[in-house]
Design an enzyme around this catalytic site. Structure first.
Site, PDB file in Angstrom:
ATOM      1  N   ARG A  32      -9.860  -8.841   3.220  1.00 40.23           N
ATOM      2  CA  ARG A  32      -9.258  -9.015   4.555  1.00 40.23           C
ATOM      3  C   ARG A  32      -8.475 -10.325   4.673  1.00 40.23           C
ATOM      4  O   ARG A  32      -8.434 -10.921   5.756  1.00 40.23           O
ATOM      5  CB  ARG A  32     -10.337  -8.977   5.655  1.00 40.23           C
ATOM      6  CG  ARG A  32     -11.093  -7.678   5.752  1.00 40.23           C
ATOM      7  CD  ARG A  32     -10.310  -6.670   6.555  1.00 40.23           C
ATOM      8  NE  ARG A  32     -11.023  -5.407   6.629  1.00 40.23           N
ATOM      9  CZ  ARG A  32     -11.700  -5.002   7.689  1.00 40.23           C
ATOM     10  NH1 ARG A  32     -11.770  -5.738   8.759  1.00 40.23           N
ATOM     11  NH2 ARG A  32     -12.311  -3.838   7.671  1.00 40.23           N
ATOM     12  N   TYR A  50     -17.624   7.729   8.378  1.00 43.43           N
ATOM     13  CA  TYR A  50     -16.710   7.469   9.509  1.00 43.43           C
ATOM     14  C   TYR A  50     -16.247   8.762  10.163  1.00 43.43           C
ATOM     15  O   TYR A  50     -16.132   8.862  11.386  1.00 43.43           O
ATOM     16  CB  TYR A  50     -15.486   6.672   9.042  1.00 43.43           C
ATOM     17  CG  TYR A  50     -15.672   5.172   9.133  1.00 43.43           C
ATOM     18  CD1 TYR A  50     -15.749   4.541  10.373  1.00 43.43           C
ATOM     19  CD2 TYR A  50     -15.779   4.391   8.001  1.00 43.43           C
ATOM     20  CE1 TYR A  50     -15.924   3.167  10.467  1.00 43.43           C
ATOM     21  CE2 TYR A  50     -15.957   3.017   8.081  1.00 43.43           C
ATOM     22  CZ  TYR A  50     -16.031   2.414   9.315  1.00 43.43           C
ATOM     23  OH  TYR A  50     -16.218   1.063   9.409  1.00 43.43           O
ATOM     24  N   ARG A  80       0.294  -8.549  15.891  1.00 47.97           N
ATOM     25  CA  ARG A  80      -0.495  -7.505  16.573  1.00 47.97           C
ATOM     26  C   ARG A  80      -0.202  -7.441  18.070  1.00 47.97           C
ATOM     27  O   ARG A  80      -0.451  -6.407  18.704  1.00 47.97           O
ATOM     28  CB  ARG A  80      -1.990  -7.744  16.325  1.00 47.97           C
ATOM     29  CG  ARG A  80      -2.460  -7.272  14.982  1.00 47.97           C
ATOM     30  CD  ARG A  80      -2.599  -5.755  14.925  1.00 47.97           C
ATOM     31  NE  ARG A  80      -3.832  -5.297  15.547  1.00 47.97           N
ATOM     32  CZ  ARG A  80      -3.908  -4.458  16.559  1.00 47.97           C
ATOM     33  NH1 ARG A  80      -2.805  -3.999  17.110  1.00 47.97           N
ATOM     34  NH2 ARG A  80      -5.067  -4.073  17.052  1.00 47.97           N
ATOM     35  N   ASP A 119      -5.494   0.487   5.606  1.00 49.16           N
ATOM     36  CA  ASP A 119      -6.892   0.639   6.011  1.00 49.16           C
ATOM     37  C   ASP A 119      -7.520   1.791   5.248  1.00 49.16           C
ATOM     38  O   ASP A 119      -6.813   2.713   4.823  1.00 49.16           O
ATOM     39  CB  ASP A 119      -7.007   0.899   7.510  1.00 49.16           C
ATOM     40  CG  ASP A 119      -8.404   0.565   8.001  1.00 49.16           C
ATOM     41  OD1 ASP A 119      -8.696  -0.616   8.226  1.00 49.16           O
ATOM     42  OD2 ASP A 119      -9.229   1.493   8.097  1.00 49.16           O
ATOM     43  N   ARG A 167      -6.979 -10.945  11.166  1.00 56.66           N
ATOM     44  CA  ARG A 167      -6.915 -11.605  12.480  1.00 56.66           C
ATOM     45  C   ARG A 167      -7.230 -13.090  12.501  1.00 56.66           C
ATOM     46  O   ARG A 167      -6.968 -13.759  13.483  1.00 56.66           O
ATOM     47  CB  ARG A 167      -7.842 -10.874  13.460  1.00 56.66           C
ATOM     48  CG  ARG A 167      -7.244  -9.570  13.943  1.00 56.66           C
ATOM     49  CD  ARG A 167      -8.272  -8.759  14.640  1.00 56.66           C
ATOM     50  NE  ARG A 167      -9.359  -8.479  13.699  1.00 56.66           N
ATOM     51  CZ  ARG A 167     -10.494  -7.901  14.019  1.00 56.66           C
ATOM     52  NH1 ARG A 167     -10.723  -7.576  15.266  1.00 56.66           N
ATOM     53  NH2 ARG A 167     -11.410  -7.662  13.107  1.00 56.66           N
TER      54      ARG A 167
HETATM   55  C1  LIG Z   1     -14.839  -0.451   6.464  1.00 55.75           C
HETATM   56  C2  LIG Z   1     -13.396  -0.782   6.271  1.00 55.75           C
HETATM   57  C3  LIG Z   1     -12.340  -0.523   7.196  1.00 55.75           C
HETATM   58  N1  LIG Z   1     -11.174  -0.983   6.624  1.00 55.75           N
HETATM   59  C4  LIG Z   1     -11.431  -1.520   5.404  1.00 55.75           C
HETATM   60  C5  LIG Z   1     -12.805  -1.378   5.147  1.00 55.75           C
HETATM   61  C6  LIG Z   1     -13.490  -1.760   3.855  1.00 55.75           C
HETATM   62  C7  LIG Z   1     -13.811  -3.196   3.806  1.00 55.75           C
HETATM   63  C8  LIG Z   1     -14.951  -3.575   4.706  1.00 55.75           C
HETATM   64  O1  LIG Z   1     -16.062  -3.095   4.484  1.00 55.75           O
HETATM   65  O2  LIG Z   1     -14.704  -4.380   5.615  1.00 55.75           O
HETATM   66  C9  LIG Z   1     -10.483  -2.074   4.440  1.00 55.75           C
HETATM   67  C10 LIG Z   1      -9.366  -2.875   4.927  1.00 55.75           C
HETATM   68  N2  LIG Z   1      -8.933  -3.070   6.207  1.00 55.75           N
HETATM   69  C11 LIG Z   1      -7.854  -3.884   6.217  1.00 55.75           C
HETATM   70  C12 LIG Z   1      -7.507  -4.168   4.872  1.00 55.75           C
HETATM   71  C13 LIG Z   1      -6.211  -4.880   4.533  1.00 55.75           C
HETATM   72  C14 LIG Z   1      -6.074  -5.695   3.399  1.00 55.75           C
HETATM   73  C15 LIG Z   1      -6.874  -6.976   3.400  1.00 55.75           C
HETATM   74  O3  LIG Z   1      -8.016  -6.935   2.930  1.00 55.75           O
HETATM   75  O4  LIG Z   1      -6.303  -8.016   3.794  1.00 55.75           O
HETATM   76  C16 LIG Z   1      -8.485  -3.585   4.065  1.00 55.75           C
HETATM   77  C17 LIG Z   1      -8.649  -3.654   2.558  1.00 55.75           C
HETATM   78  C18 LIG Z   1      -7.121  -4.357   7.389  1.00 55.75           C
HETATM   79  C19 LIG Z   1      -7.761  -4.307   8.708  1.00 55.75           C
HETATM   80  N3  LIG Z   1      -8.547  -3.329   9.226  1.00 55.75           N
HETATM   81  C20 LIG Z   1      -8.868  -3.616  10.530  1.00 55.75           C
HETATM   82  C21 LIG Z   1      -8.246  -4.844  10.902  1.00 55.75           C
HETATM   83  C22 LIG Z   1      -8.268  -5.472  12.260  1.00 55.75           C
HETATM   84  C23 LIG Z   1      -7.647  -4.558  13.233  1.00 55.75           C
HETATM   85  C24 LIG Z   1      -6.841  -5.185  14.302  1.00 55.75           C
HETATM   86  O5  LIG Z   1      -5.891  -5.913  13.993  1.00 55.75           O
HETATM   87  O6  LIG Z   1      -7.127  -4.888  15.464  1.00 55.75           O
HETATM   88  C25 LIG Z   1      -7.552  -5.273   9.748  1.00 55.75           C
HETATM   89  C26 LIG Z   1      -6.695  -6.501   9.631  1.00 55.75           C
HETATM   90  C27 LIG Z   1      -9.669  -2.777  11.434  1.00 55.75           C
HETATM   91  C28 LIG Z   1     -10.843  -2.071  10.893  1.00 55.75           C
HETATM   92  N4  LIG Z   1     -10.816  -1.200   9.840  1.00 55.75           N
HETATM   93  C29 LIG Z   1     -12.094  -0.776   9.591  1.00 55.75           C
HETATM   94  C30 LIG Z   1     -12.954  -1.350  10.563  1.00 55.75           C
HETATM   95  C31 LIG Z   1     -14.451  -1.143  10.624  1.00 55.75           C
HETATM   96  C32 LIG Z   1     -12.171  -2.134  11.378  1.00 55.75           C
HETATM   97  C33 LIG Z   1     -12.619  -2.835  12.637  1.00 55.75           C
HETATM   98  C34 LIG Z   1     -13.411  -4.020  12.347  1.00 55.75           C
HETATM   99  C35 LIG Z   1     -12.507  -5.167  12.105  1.00 55.75           C
HETATM  100  O7  LIG Z   1     -11.584  -5.321  12.902  1.00 55.75           O
HETATM  101  O8  LIG Z   1     -12.745  -5.937  11.168  1.00 55.75           O
HETATM  102  C36 LIG Z   1     -12.451   0.141   8.510  1.00 55.75           C
END
Ligand SMILES: Cc1c2[nH]c(c1CCC(=O)O)Cc1[nH]c(c(CCC(=O)O)c1C)Cc1[nH]c(c(CCC(=O)O)c1C)Cc1[nH]c(c(C)c1CCC(=O)O)C2
Length: 378
Positions: free
Chosen positions: A33, A162, A46, A84, A37
């Site tokens: 990540r 999910y 965003r 994602d 954010r």
């Molecule tokens: C479970 C999972 C998800 N997404 C992802 C996982 C596996 C990794 C982990 O276990 O954390 C993987 C992921 N999600 C994102 C990336 C981008 C690349 C990176 O790592 O920088 C990657 C590799 C961006 C993201 N994915 C998400 C954001 C934030 C969303 C926003 O901007 O509102 C980002 C930057 C949203 C997201 N996406 C997901 C959730 C549960 C959430 C909400 C929780 C959170 O916000 O952290 C599903």
């Protein structure tokens, strides 16, 4: 077409060499990540754009992927494409929304096995997920060879969970009801997701990804017995099939991150991945003893340590890089994604300390090697 333009030559292949098990001059580092954010420039993006709009617009995905690479110039050894894990459920026909401050939401999740009829059969990733491939190709050019680009998928069990829970969950009761009450239908669903994962990863490499990671974020919700039934075989299939389809000439290193599945480290070391990514519940000593040099270990500082202040961060990085780094087969990372309210300075200190300690560890190892060659020690 962009595919016909050759990619710029790679200037930093540290992570690829560490993945192959070669000794490196210091431990490479990236952060799960890392585009997200905690970066003010991401939050600004965003305000303008919905999360999935960024994912679906190659120019925006490229811009956001590069944000941490530009901000921490020279400190990150890999980029990971902004996307994602939930783009696969979308490609299979389910609607997914990202609700700010809450996370993913499926308005119409799978409830009973007959709901699988709502899923698209024979998903054509070149059509449904073309936008990710385009983002990868565009990002690879924009990186100008500074660091390799990582592609990724969510693992089948995590995606299935999910799709049934409809979002985050504390207990995963609905998904677990499926595996315990409807094991046959669950395996059918896992197999269908696996097929999409394989095609999607192969497509990402063809589009320009130089390393791949499979995120089994909810692995640890399964006990060892159920992990072996409902997660491990699909993780193994993904590695084997992706490599078979790409062929030895085009295969790239693959990493598996099964969060919480500490009990599975031995098995994860022999299913075809070059890298096993660890959460913070592993000690370096134990993880090295179990994996026995068969894979490169990646990880694993508790992301919350980035709230601990400078002294705590430096001490934890020292422990981690010295603990894992002595054998060479190591990539530094956090044990899970960086959290949204982490100060950007804490990330910078983490990266700089990994560099410093990594160089020290490698220099010490080299000195021991030279000394033993000269029969000074041993
Ligand atoms: C479970 C999972 C998800 N997404 C992802 C996982 C596996 C990794 C982990 O276990 O954390 C993987 C992921 N999600 C994102 C990336 C981008 C690349 C990176 O790592 O920088 C990657 C590799 C961006 C993201 N994915 C998400 C954001 C934030 C969303 C926003 O901007 O509102 C980002 C930057 C949203 C997201 N996406 C997901 C959730 C549960 C959430 C909400 C929780 C959170 O916000 O952290 C599903």
């Amino acid at each position: 077409m962009s595919e016909t333009i050759p990619f710029p030559p790679l200037k930093n292949d540290l992570i690829l060499r560490a993945a192959r098990g070669e000794k490196t001059e210091r431990a490479p580092v990236w952060v799960m990540r890392q585009a997200g954010r905690y970066l003010p420039e991401f939050r600004a993006e965003r305000v303008e754009n919905d999360f999935f709009k960024i994912c679906r617009t190659p120019e925006l995905a490229t811009k956001v992927t590069l944000q941490p690479i530009d901000r921490y110039e020279g400190l990150l050894d890999a980029s990971i494409i902004f996307s994602d894990i939930l783009v696969i459920p979308q490609a299979m026909g389910l609607q997914v929304e990202m609700i700010p401050g809450k996370g993913p939401h499926f308005p119409d999740p799978l409830v009973v096995p007959s709901d699988m009829s709502r899923l698209r059969k024979d998903v054509d990733v070149n059509k449904e997920l073309k936008y990710v491939f385009e983002a990868i190709t565009m990002t690879r050019h924009a990186l100008r060879g500074r660091v390799p680009l990582i592609g990724f998928v969510g693992a089948p069990w995590t995606l299935m969970a999910y799709m049934i829970e409809g979002g985050g969950s504390k207990t995963l009761s609905k998904a677990k009801e499926w595996i315990f009450k409807h094991p046959k239908a669950s395996h059918e669903l896992l197999a269908r997701i696996t097929d999409v994962c394989v095609d999607f990863l192969v497509g990402q490499v063809r589009a320009g990804a130089q390393m791949l990671q499979v995120f089994e974020s909810w692995g640890g919700e399964l006990g060892p017995h159920d992990f072996e039934l409902f997660s491990l075989p699909y993780l193994a299939q993904i590695a084997t099939r992706v490599k078979a389809e790409l062929g030895s000439e085009h295969a790239v290193p693959m990493s598996v991150f099964a969060k919480g599945s500490w009990y599975a480290l031995d098995k994860l070391s022999v299913i075809g991945y070059e890298i096993v990514s660890l959460d913070w519940t592993h000690s370096p000593e134990h993880a090295k003893a179990v994996s026995k040099g068969r894979v490169t270990l990646q990880g694993n500082m508790d992301p919350n340590l980035l709230y601990g202040g400078d002294e705590a961060i430096v001490a934890a990085v020292e422990r981690m890089v010295r603990g894992f780094g002595s054998t060479g087969r190591y990539i530094a990372n956090l044990g899970h994604g960086i959290l949204p309210t982490v100060p950007v300075e804490a990330m910078e200190l983490f990266l700089k300390t990994v560099h410093r300690v990594g160089l020290e560890v490698a220099a010490e190892a080299k000195a021991v090697e030279i000394a033993s060659d000269m029969h000074i020690v041993g």
